[in-house]
Design an enzyme around this catalytic site. Structure first.
Site, PDB file in Angstrom:
ATOM      1  CG  PHE A 192      -1.860   0.655   1.153  1.00  0.00           C
ATOM      2  CD1 PHE A 192      -2.919   1.373   0.402  1.00  0.00           C
ATOM      3  CD2 PHE A 192      -1.407   2.525   2.337  1.00  0.00           C
ATOM      4  CE1 PHE A 192      -4.108   2.046   0.480  1.00  0.00           C
ATOM      5  CE2 PHE A 192      -2.436   3.161   2.560  1.00  0.00           C
ATOM      6  CZ  PHE A 192      -4.078   2.820   1.605  1.00  0.00           C
ATOM      7  CG  ASP A 215      -0.523  -1.680   7.195  1.00  0.00           C
ATOM      8  OD1 ASP A 215      -2.275  -2.492   7.292  1.00  0.00           O
ATOM      9  OD2 ASP A 215      -0.033  -0.932   6.836  1.00  0.00           O
ATOM     10  CE1 TYR A 246      -9.687   3.034   6.469  1.00  0.00           C
ATOM     11  CE2 TYR A 246      -8.669   4.275   8.464  1.00  0.00           C
ATOM     12  CZ  TYR A 246      -8.689   3.487   6.949  1.00  0.00           C
ATOM     13  OH  TYR A 246      -7.606   3.865   6.713  1.00  0.00           O
ATOM     14  CE  LYS A 247      -8.151   0.263   4.761  1.00  0.00           C
ATOM     15  NZ  LYS A 247      -6.965  -0.030   4.322  1.00  0.00           N
ATOM     16  NE  ARG A 289      -9.904  -2.840  -2.218  1.00  0.00           N
ATOM     17  CZ  ARG A 289      -9.376  -2.098  -1.841  1.00  0.00           C
ATOM     18  NH1 ARG A 289      -8.057  -2.373  -1.362  1.00  0.00           N
ATOM     19  NH2 ARG A 289      -9.677  -1.224  -0.999  1.00  0.00           N
TER      20      ARG A 289
HETATM   21  C1  LIG Z   1      -5.871   1.134   4.270  1.00  0.00           C
HETATM   22  C2  LIG Z   1      -4.767   1.320   3.927  1.00  0.00           C
HETATM   23  C3  LIG Z   1      -4.088   2.067   5.166  1.00  0.00           C
HETATM   24  C4  LIG Z   1      -5.140   3.228   5.170  1.00  0.00           C
HETATM   25  O1  LIG Z   1      -3.609   4.181   6.386  1.00  0.00           O
HETATM   26  P1  LIG Z   1      -4.255   5.466   6.579  1.00  0.00           P
HETATM   27  O2  LIG Z   1      -3.678   6.243   7.581  1.00  0.00           O
HETATM   28  O3  LIG Z   1      -5.859   5.325   7.948  1.00  0.00           O
HETATM   29  O4  LIG Z   1      -5.072   6.736   5.792  1.00  0.00           O
HETATM   30  C5  LIG Z   1      -2.850   1.339   5.480  1.00  0.00           C
HETATM   31  N1  LIG Z   1      -2.122   0.656   5.152  1.00  0.00           N
HETATM   32  C6  LIG Z   1      -2.596  -0.165   4.321  1.00  0.00           C
HETATM   33  C7  LIG Z   1      -2.222  -1.644   4.319  1.00  0.00           C
HETATM   34  C8  LIG Z   1      -3.523  -0.038   4.261  1.00  0.00           C
HETATM   35  O5  LIG Z   1      -4.875  -0.846   3.491  1.00  0.00           O
END
Ligand SMILES: *Cc1c(COP(=O)(O)O)cnc(C)c1O
Length: 411
Positions: free
Chosen positions: A130, A207, A232-233, A381
């Site tokens: 990401f 992560d 939030y996911k 996705r």
């Molecule tokens: C969604 C996601 C993030 C999001 O990070 P934010 O700081 O909340 O914007 C980070 N890492 C991964 C792998 C994600 O899927």
């Protein structure tokens, strides 16, 4: 063909032990959504969340006012963190905090980790990870004079144990990887990779953004060092809800994070001249905790606890399995490619489909009430939040996608 699948979807819903959980989520009257296939980017709100927020504002905030901080709110980052650790992370109490955003916690924990490995010059990471993970590590590398060592992973897969074994060595300070890849859905062998990194003397930061709430995690059992993730996911924490960070207790005495705010101080209200980190994982905090933003997460954790993460995972494998089956039957020979592992044990709770013109599909999909995610340049996705998604909903969504592919192929 699609009719047979419709029957199969109905049968799968009928025998789904979690089917009752769908009613625990708020779907407003008059919603234009016929298939929500993006619960991995932003989970639906729980019905109880609306009530909980209203009650909090009227009673707790309204009545307790500033007294609420001392009475309980200041402890929430750890209280909610412990609960998250227990329900979803396989982490014993005292190792998880809820705070900041995932990006900020990535920075704080990765900085803490590389400082704990002085003299080592490399961070190992995945070219397909990401963006925030790649950008934050790039910043840390510049700041601390480290090199980035990139794993050349396959776009439809993710970091393999062999790739990590080849990359780590006496100069590796830290390995940073997503447990579930945000695009392919590939699920890495976290336990084996943690072991290999440790054998090289390196630390690992996981992560868990696309993992938590959909795939069981055993951070303590894996002997993990650090982890972060979004709420939030799959945890239904709501837009912009805070992240979580895990620091294994064996590191608590040694690691220090770089943002020395007053809330991470041993005694915030002494307001003393110098900084002294709070003991344990509380030292990972920096500023005032986002109390309102933790409320939806608390109700999300209630639901997850009632369902049980193992049951959630079982349904998730069935959902992604059904999605792959539908895609292979209806889409894959029409210019659509599956960009995710076929083995359900090797993927999280989403799959990605690719076709050269998928960028033009999102607007007509949304018009027809089908909401997947688009990953530039050509990936759609399909995210399948097990507590709120039915097999019939998945079938409806992929049927509309199939219709659109048909329409375009006929032109
Ligand atoms: C969604 C996601 C993030 C999001 O990070 P934010 O700081 O909340 O914007 C980070 N890492 C991964 C792998 C994600 O899927």
């Amino acid at each position: 063909m699609l009719d047979d699948f419709q029957e199969k979807a109905a049968a799968l819903d009928e025998s789904d032990p979690l089917r009752g959980f769908r009613d625990r989520f708020l779907v407003p009257d008059g919603s234009d959504v016929v298939a929500y296939l993006d619960g991995n980017s932003l989970g639906r709100p729980a019905v109880a969340t609306a009530e909980r927020m209203d009650r909090f504002i009227r009673q707790e905030w309204g009545h307790r006012l500033i007294r609420g901080w001392g009475e309980e709110w200041l402890d929430w980052p750890q209280v909610v963190g412990d609960r998250l650790g227990q329900v979803a992370l396989g982490a014993a109490a005292g190792q998880v905090v809820v705070a900041d955003s995932t990006s900020v916690l990535l920075y704080k924990l990765a900085r803490a980790a590389v400082s704990a490995r002085p003299g080592r010059g490399e961070i190992v990471l995945d070219v397909n990870d990401f963006p925030t993970d790649r950008y934050v590590m790039d910043g840390i590398a510049q700041e601390c004079g480290l090199e980035l060592r990139w794993l050349a992973t396959e776009p439809a897969a993710g970091a393999t144990v062999e790739q990590v074994a080849d990359a780590v060595g006496p100069d590796t300070a830290l390995v940073v990887l997503s447990h579930v890849n945000y695009r392919s859905g590939y699920l890495v062998d976290a336990e084996a990779i943690t072991r290999i990194a440790h054998e090289a003397g390196a630390l690992v930061l996981w992560d868990l953004s696309h993992t938590v709430g959909s795939v069981p995690v055993r951070l303590d059992e894996w002997n993990a060092d650090f982890a972060v993730g979004c709420t939030y996911k799959y945890l239904n924490g709501g837009p912009g809800s805070p992240a979580f960070g895990y620091v294994n207790q064996r590191h608590h005495d040694a690691v220090r994070q770089p943002i020395r705010g007053w809330i991470g101080h041993r005694d915030p209200f002494a307001m003393g001249p110098g900084y002294e980190a709070a003991p344990g994982v509380r030292g990972m905090l920096s500023g005032t905790p986002p109390i309102l933003a933790m409320l939806p997460l608390i109700t999300g954790l209630d639901l997850l606890e009632q369902a049980g993460i193992d049951a959630v995972r079982a349904k998730s494998e069935q959902l992604t399995g059904f999605a792959v089956e539908l895609a292979e039957a209806e889409l894959v020979d029409r210019g659509v490619e599956l960009l995710s592992p076929r083995d359900p044990k090797r993927r999280g709770s989403h799959i990605t489909l690719r076709r050269h013109d998928f960028g033009e599909f999102i607007a007509p999909l949304w018009e027809r009430g089908v909401i997947p995610d688009f990953r530039t340049p050509d990936g759609i996705r399909i995210g399948l939040a097990p507590l709120s998604t039915s097999f019939a909903e998945l079938h409806r969504g992929l049927s509309v996608l199939t219709e659109l592919v048909d329409e375009r192929s006929e032109r």
